[in-house]
Design a protein around this motif. Sequence first.
Motif, PDB file in Angstrom:
ATOM      1  N   UNK A 159      89.160  42.818  34.838  1.00  0.00           N
ATOM      2  CA  UNK A 159      89.814  43.835  35.244  1.00  0.00           C
ATOM      3  C   UNK A 159      90.288  45.027  34.448  1.00  0.00           C
ATOM      4  N   UNK A 160      90.090  44.753  33.114  1.00  0.00           N
ATOM      5  CA  UNK A 160      90.651  45.612  32.238  1.00  0.00           C
ATOM      6  C   UNK A 160      89.533  46.500  31.733  1.00  0.00           C
ATOM      7  N   UNK A 161      90.125  47.809  31.550  1.00  0.00           N
ATOM      8  CA  UNK A 161      89.249  48.908  31.020  1.00  0.00           C
ATOM      9  C   UNK A 161      89.085  48.499  29.441  1.00  0.00           C
ATOM     10  N   UNK A 162      88.045  48.583  28.948  1.00  0.00           N
ATOM     11  CA  UNK A 162      87.688  48.334  27.273  1.00  0.00           C
ATOM     12  C   UNK A 162      87.195  49.460  26.681  1.00  0.00           C
ATOM     13  N   UNK A 163      87.483  49.394  25.581  1.00  0.00           N
ATOM     14  CA  UNK A 163      86.844  50.659  24.566  1.00  0.00           C
ATOM     15  C   UNK A 163      86.474  50.260  23.274  1.00  0.00           C
ATOM     16  N   UNK A 164      85.705  51.091  22.727  1.00  0.00           N
ATOM     17  CA  UNK A 164      85.257  50.798  21.501  1.00  0.00           C
ATOM     18  C   UNK A 164      85.904  52.151  20.765  1.00  0.00           C
ATOM     19  N   UNK A 165      86.406  52.068  19.424  1.00  0.00           N
ATOM     20  CA  UNK A 165      86.662  53.046  18.340  1.00  0.00           C
ATOM     21  C   UNK A 165      86.174  52.614  17.138  1.00  0.00           C
ATOM     22  N   UNK A 166      85.988  53.627  16.279  1.00  0.00           N
ATOM     23  CA  UNK A 166      85.635  53.553  14.746  1.00  0.00           C
ATOM     24  C   UNK A 166      86.539  54.263  13.953  1.00  0.00           C
ATOM     25  N   UNK A 167      86.594  53.698  12.548  1.00  0.00           N
ATOM     26  CA  UNK A 167      87.136  54.391  11.836  1.00  0.00           C
ATOM     27  C   UNK A 167      86.484  54.298  10.495  1.00  0.00           C
ATOM     28  N   UNK A 168      86.281  55.599  10.099  1.00  0.00           N
ATOM     29  CA  UNK A 168      85.598  55.702   8.582  1.00  0.00           C
ATOM     30  C   UNK A 168      86.516  55.762   7.415  1.00  0.00           C
ATOM     31  N   UNK A 169      86.013  55.522   6.309  1.00  0.00           N
ATOM     32  CA  UNK A 169      87.005  55.417   5.150  1.00  0.00           C
ATOM     33  C   UNK A 169      87.566  56.782   4.988  1.00  0.00           C
ATOM     34  N   UNK A 170      88.978  56.825   5.075  1.00  0.00           N
ATOM     35  CA  UNK A 170      89.565  57.941   4.777  1.00  0.00           C
ATOM     36  C   UNK A 170      89.961  58.745   6.193  1.00  0.00           C
ATOM     37  N   UNK A 171      89.480  58.298   7.157  1.00  0.00           N
ATOM     38  CA  UNK A 171      89.499  59.153   8.465  1.00  0.00           C
ATOM     39  C   UNK A 171      90.309  58.168   9.239  1.00  0.00           C
ATOM     40  N   UNK A 172      90.978  58.980  10.333  1.00  0.00           N
ATOM     41  CA  UNK A 172      91.601  58.455  11.600  1.00  0.00           C
ATOM     42  C   UNK A 172      90.442  57.630  12.478  1.00  0.00           C
ATOM     43  N   UNK A 173      91.356  56.746  13.224  1.00  0.00           N
ATOM     44  CA  UNK A 173      90.405  56.046  14.271  1.00  0.00           C
ATOM     45  C   UNK A 173      90.287  56.807  15.294  1.00  0.00           C
ATOM     46  N   UNK A 174      88.953  56.864  15.732  1.00  0.00           N
ATOM     47  CA  UNK A 174      88.349  57.783  17.030  1.00  0.00           C
ATOM     48  C   UNK A 174      87.607  57.182  18.021  1.00  0.00           C
ATOM     49  N   UNK A 175      87.617  57.530  19.125  1.00  0.00           N
ATOM     50  CA  UNK A 175      87.132  56.992  20.331  1.00  0.00           C
ATOM     51  C   UNK A 175      85.682  56.825  20.069  1.00  0.00           C
ATOM     52  N   UNK A 176      85.003  55.925  20.675  1.00  0.00           N
ATOM     53  CA  UNK A 176      83.406  55.922  20.787  1.00  0.00           C
ATOM     54  C   UNK A 176      83.196  55.891  22.180  1.00  0.00           C
ATOM     55  N   UNK A 177      83.529  54.867  22.930  1.00  0.00           N
ATOM     56  CA  UNK A 177      83.139  54.674  24.089  1.00  0.00           C
ATOM     57  C   UNK A 177      84.062  53.888  25.087  1.00  0.00           C
ATOM     58  N   UNK A 178      83.974  53.864  26.504  1.00  0.00           N
ATOM     59  CA  UNK A 178      84.902  53.029  27.183  1.00  0.00           C
ATOM     60  C   UNK A 178      84.254  52.558  28.535  1.00  0.00           C
ATOM     61  N   UNK A 179      84.793  51.771  29.027  1.00  0.00           N
ATOM     62  CA  UNK A 179      84.280  51.204  30.197  1.00  0.00           C
ATOM     63  C   UNK A 179      85.228  50.689  31.083  1.00  0.00           C
ATOM     64  N   UNK A 180      85.251  50.937  32.613  1.00  0.00           N
ATOM     65  CA  UNK A 180      86.321  50.202  33.466  1.00  0.00           C
ATOM     66  C   UNK A 180      85.771  49.030  33.755  1.00  0.00           C
ATOM     67  N   UNK A 181      86.751  48.263  34.331  1.00  0.00           N
ATOM     68  CA  UNK A 181      86.642  46.985  34.654  1.00  0.00           C
ATOM     69  C   UNK A 181      85.476  46.594  35.619  1.00  0.00           C
ATOM     70  N   UNK A 182      85.126  47.491  36.405  1.00  0.00           N
ATOM     71  CA  UNK A 182      84.103  47.452  37.427  1.00  0.00           C
ATOM     72  C   UNK A 182      82.728  47.851  36.769  1.00  0.00           C
ATOM     73  N   UNK A 183      82.760  48.447  35.512  1.00  0.00           N
ATOM     74  CA  UNK A 183      81.934  48.923  34.751  1.00  0.00           C
ATOM     75  C   UNK A 183      80.918  50.289  35.584  1.00  0.00           C
ATOM     76  N   UNK A 184      81.671  50.992  36.269  1.00  0.00           N
ATOM     77  CA  UNK A 184      80.949  51.957  36.978  1.00  0.00           C
ATOM     78  C   UNK A 184      81.202  53.336  36.478  1.00  0.00           C
ATOM     79  N   UNK A 185      82.150  53.343  35.658  1.00  0.00           N
ATOM     80  CA  UNK A 185      82.581  54.637  34.986  1.00  0.00           C
ATOM     81  C   UNK A 185      82.671  54.681  33.616  1.00  0.00           C
ATOM     82  N   UNK A 186      81.740  55.185  32.829  1.00  0.00           N
ATOM     83  CA  UNK A 186      81.702  55.218  31.417  1.00  0.00           C
ATOM     84  C   UNK A 186      81.674  56.400  30.813  1.00  0.00           C
ATOM     85  N   UNK A 187      82.684  56.368  29.701  1.00  0.00           N
ATOM     86  CA  UNK A 187      82.883  57.400  28.809  1.00  0.00           C
ATOM     87  C   UNK A 187      82.423  57.184  27.494  1.00  0.00           C
ATOM     88  N   UNK A 188      81.672  58.292  26.815  1.00  0.00           N
ATOM     89  CA  UNK A 188      81.114  58.320  25.821  1.00  0.00           C
ATOM     90  C   UNK A 188      81.509  59.514  24.847  1.00  0.00           C
TER      91      UNK A 188
END
Length: 123
Positions: A31-60
Amino acid sequence: QVQLVESGGGLVQAGGSLRLSCAASGRTISYYPMGWFRQALGKEREFVAAIRGSGDIIYLEDSVKGRFTISRDNAKNTVYLQMNSLKPEDTAVYYCAASLFRSGTLVRDYDYWGRGTQVTVSS
């Protein structure tokens, strides 16, 4: 508590593909929204993708649209990030995250984090 463990990172040539996995334990993440982030060397952590618990809404994130796909298998308590057409600028440590309340694109939207997996794309 939710423990998240990422896997699937590595070294790949530009244009190649990798599939990252995020295995959750301690609690079902169905039931939890899940996300992927990434952090390059020397940079801040940034958003990559997210998905809701149902999987029916995706952010990229715009730079990965058309190349990356996020998905989940709630029966396996696992979230995936399929990365195709990789570019050197995709090189970073990739983190999986779980939110207790809402899906979002900000680091502060997420409550649990994995330790990350390194992705290196050579030119």
